[in-house]
Design a protein around this motif. Structure first.
Motif, short mmCIF file in Angstrom:
data_model
loop_
_atom_site.label_atom_id
_atom_site.label_comp_id
_atom_site.label_asym_id
_atom_site.label_seq_id
_atom_site.Cartn_x
_atom_site.Cartn_y
_atom_site.Cartn_z
N LEU A 64 0.83 -1.20 0.00
CA LEU A 64 0.00 0.00 0.00
C LEU A 64 0.86 1.26 0.00
O LEU A 64 0.57 2.22 -0.72
N TRP A 65 1.92 1.27 0.80
CA TRP A 65 2.81 2.41 0.86
C TRP A 65 3.38 2.72 -0.53
O TRP A 65 3.43 3.89 -0.95
N THR A 70 3.44 6.11 -5.31
CA THR A 70 3.39 6.20 -6.77
C THR A 70 2.33 7.19 -7.20
O THR A 70 2.54 8.02 -8.10
N HIS A 71 1.15 7.12 -6.57
CA HIS A 71 0.09 8.08 -6.88
C HIS A 71 0.54 9.51 -6.57
O HIS A 71 0.27 10.44 -7.34
N THR A 76 -1.90 11.24 -9.19
CA THR A 76 -3.10 10.42 -9.40
C THR A 76 -3.64 9.95 -8.05
O THR A 76 -3.13 10.32 -7.00
N CYS A 77 -4.67 9.11 -8.09
CA CYS A 77 -5.28 8.65 -6.85
C CYS A 77 -5.90 7.28 -7.01
O CYS A 77 -6.20 6.84 -8.13
N LEU A 445 -3.79 17.84 -4.91
CA LEU A 445 -3.52 18.35 -3.57
C LEU A 445 -2.83 17.32 -2.69
O LEU A 445 -2.54 17.57 -1.52
N GLY A 446 -2.58 16.13 -3.25
CA GLY A 446 -1.94 15.07 -2.49
C GLY A 446 -2.91 14.07 -1.90
O GLY A 446 -2.51 13.21 -1.10
N VAL A 447 -4.18 14.16 -2.30
CA VAL A 447 -5.18 13.22 -1.80
C VAL A 447 -5.10 11.95 -2.64
O VAL A 447 -5.78 11.80 -3.65
N VAL A 448 -4.25 11.02 -2.19
CA VAL A 448 -3.92 9.85 -3.00
C VAL A 448 -4.88 8.69 -2.78
O VAL A 448 -4.91 7.75 -3.58
#
Length: 532
Positions: A64-65, A70-71, A76-77, A445-448
């Motif tokens: 998961l990390w 990567t996202h 991306t997300c 915004l970093g919401v992965v």
């Protein structure tokens, strides 16, 4: 029972080796961002003689990390949703990278007495569901692997090869009691194979939805203690399991205590000398009045606001600027400190009593704002790996402000976001195009990691209702036309009982074949297995 035959020196050497291993793990790229209030020596001393069951959880957490990082690099997300059904999870593997297990969903379908999400179910409820789903993932992984290996190498390229081991993210709510309960829950999550859990800052037993009172949060330090307890349990087990710090402060109306001065800026009190809210509500109840109306009338009469707002109402512009300038000299100022500053900078008396506004259950009134959420999230960030601010409405300006302000402190911070079922995008000013690209804009915004937590309540109910109506009206003819016919005609065939590679028919055969001494792996056309 015999004593352990281990020398003191051997015991010391083993302890020091354990400490060195912990230090190495904590300095790794995966964990270097974490800051703990305890030492490797403390954790080593808390461990058992035998290794704790954490390998599966650690494997999934590292996976998961990597996905989230990567996202983050690509802007991306991951878009996933909540379910408690292993059958649904088997199909999610074709499109989702992760699986979410919601506490609310578990409370509806996985307990003896289902009900609304008051987080009043047993603390091991969600870990048990994670265990059930994880075991189903292992089974699908096993039967697919064996099915592929019973075909020649040159045929495997066209066979289905889904990654059924999607990391599971699970809802740890508020930890379900004391810190020891929180630790026990965290341990069961790790043993079940979870990749990440989230812990929030809500007060236990105070979730209300229909009585005109919003959520109640705990003081900042109590929230941090919860997160620390989970992090400590992960460390004791040597687990790589991720911790998602969820903050439910947005639109929270109450806080249980004013023991932490970091919260004082946002606690509301009466600015007029009136009877207490508790007394007002008792009288309203005796007289048969609507308590919601009585409460709102009392708030208006009491002039409810924070101490800083109370200062502003009585101060001149110059006095208030002087007051704010003094406040800015320190990061956090208690109510007593604020009163002292006001006495030196403002001529008029500032009446403020946060005891008068306490609820019938003793909570203090709270003013929720983005600044307060940012402060709480940044305080929690060093203990966890991902940050999630639960928001009651899709206010884009607030969303941008929150994530941007946190990243000013932690530039590489990873975020999560939950889409609640009652978001009113039109009312919030979103156009159709903005809604369509919302997940992409959040990713920037970093919401992965983005989740629709309660799909099973809405999506599954919708599909089931539609099918049940069709089945009642059309019988088997409708089933053949709408379900079985289309499923059997797809290529590859839709997963179901008729598809032996999916339902495990070939895997079951492999067990019997292995017991009989038969070969269950086909290496290629030239393979020539000789049974002995």
């Amino acid at each position: 029972m015999p004593e352990l035959d281990v020398s003191v020196q051997d015991e010391k050497n083993a302890f020091e080796a354990d400490v060195a291993a912990i230090e190495k793990q904590w300095s790794s790229g995966r964990q270097a961002h974490l800051k703990r209030p305890y030492t490797p020596q403390t954790i080593a001393a808390l461990r058992t003689s035998l290794p704790a069951p954490s390998s599966a959880s650690s494997t999934q957490a590292l996976k998961l990390w990597h996905q989230l990082q990567t996202h983050n690099r690509n802007g991306t997300c991951e878009l996933t949703f909540g379910t408690t059904d292993p059958v649904a999870v088997s199909q999610m593997a074709k499109h989702q990278q992760t699986v979410y297990v919601s506490g609310a969903l578990c409370g509806f379908s996985e307990v003896a007495l289902p009900g609304m999400d008051h987080a009043d179910y047993p603390w091991d409820t969600v870990p048990k569901v994670v265990d059930k789903i994880f075991k189903s993932q292992l089974w699908h992984d096993q039967r697919q692997r064996q099915y592929r290996l019973r075909h020649p190498v040159e045929e495997r390229a066209v066979l289905e090869n889904w990654d059924y081991m999607a990391p599971i993210i699970a809802d740890g709510d508020m930890g379900f009691g004391s810190l020891t309960s929180t630790m026990k829950m965290a341990r069961e999550f790790v043993a079940a194979g979870v990749a990440m859990i989230h812990i929030d800052d809500l007060a236990i037993g105070m979730k209300k939805f229909t009585v005109g009172q919003g959520r109640t949060i705990v003081p900042t330090q109590e929230y941090l203690d919860r997160l620390t307890a989970v992090r400590m349990q992960f460390d004791v087990m040597g687990a790589e399991t991720l911790l998602l710090c969820r903050c439910d402060t947005d639109h929270a109306e109450f806080i249980t205590s004013v023991v932490d001065e970091r919260d004082h800026e946002y606690v509301q009190g009466a600015t007029r000398r009136v009877e207490s809210l508790q007394k007002c509500l008792r009288e309203a109840q005796r007289e048969g009045k609507d308590l919601k109306v009585a409460r709102e009338e009392w708030k208006a009469n009491a002039g409810i606001m924070t101490f800083d707002e109370a200062v502003e109402t009585v101060a001149t512009k110059e006095e208030f600027e002087a007051y704010k300038a003094e406040l800015q000299k320190q990061q956090f100022t208690s109510l007593d400190g604020r009163r002292e500053i006001a006495s030196k900078t403002v001529k008029k008396e500032v009446f403020f009593d946060w005891e008068l506004s306490r609820s019938a259950m003793g909570q203090y009134m709270l003013k929720s704002c983005v600044k307060g959420i940012v402060e709480r999230a940044t305080a929690a960030a060093p203990l966890g790996d991902v940050t999630w601010a639960r928001m009651d409405s899709p206010n884009w300006d607030n969303i941008v402000e929150f994530h941007s302000e946190v990243r000013k402190v932690f530039p590489d911070r990873l975020f999560a976001f939950g889409y609640t079922g009652d978001f009113d995008y039109a009312k919030a000013g979103f156009s159709d195009e903005q809604v369509r690209t919302l997940h992409l804009d959040l990713a920037k915004l970093g919401v992965v990691w983005q989740v629709q937590p309660i799909w099973s309540l809405q999506g599954l109910n919708l599909v089931t209702e539609q099918f049940s109506k069709m089945w009642q009206e059309q019988g088997i003819a409708g089933y053949l036309k709408s379900v079985q016919g289309p499923a059997l005609s797809t290529k590859p065939m839709t997963d179901g009982f008729e598809k032996l590679s999916y339902c495990g028919g070939y895997l079951a055969d492999a067990f019997f074949e292995t017991v009989a001494g038969e070969q269950i792996v086909e290496k290629g056309k030239a393979a020539n297995f000789q049974r002995h």
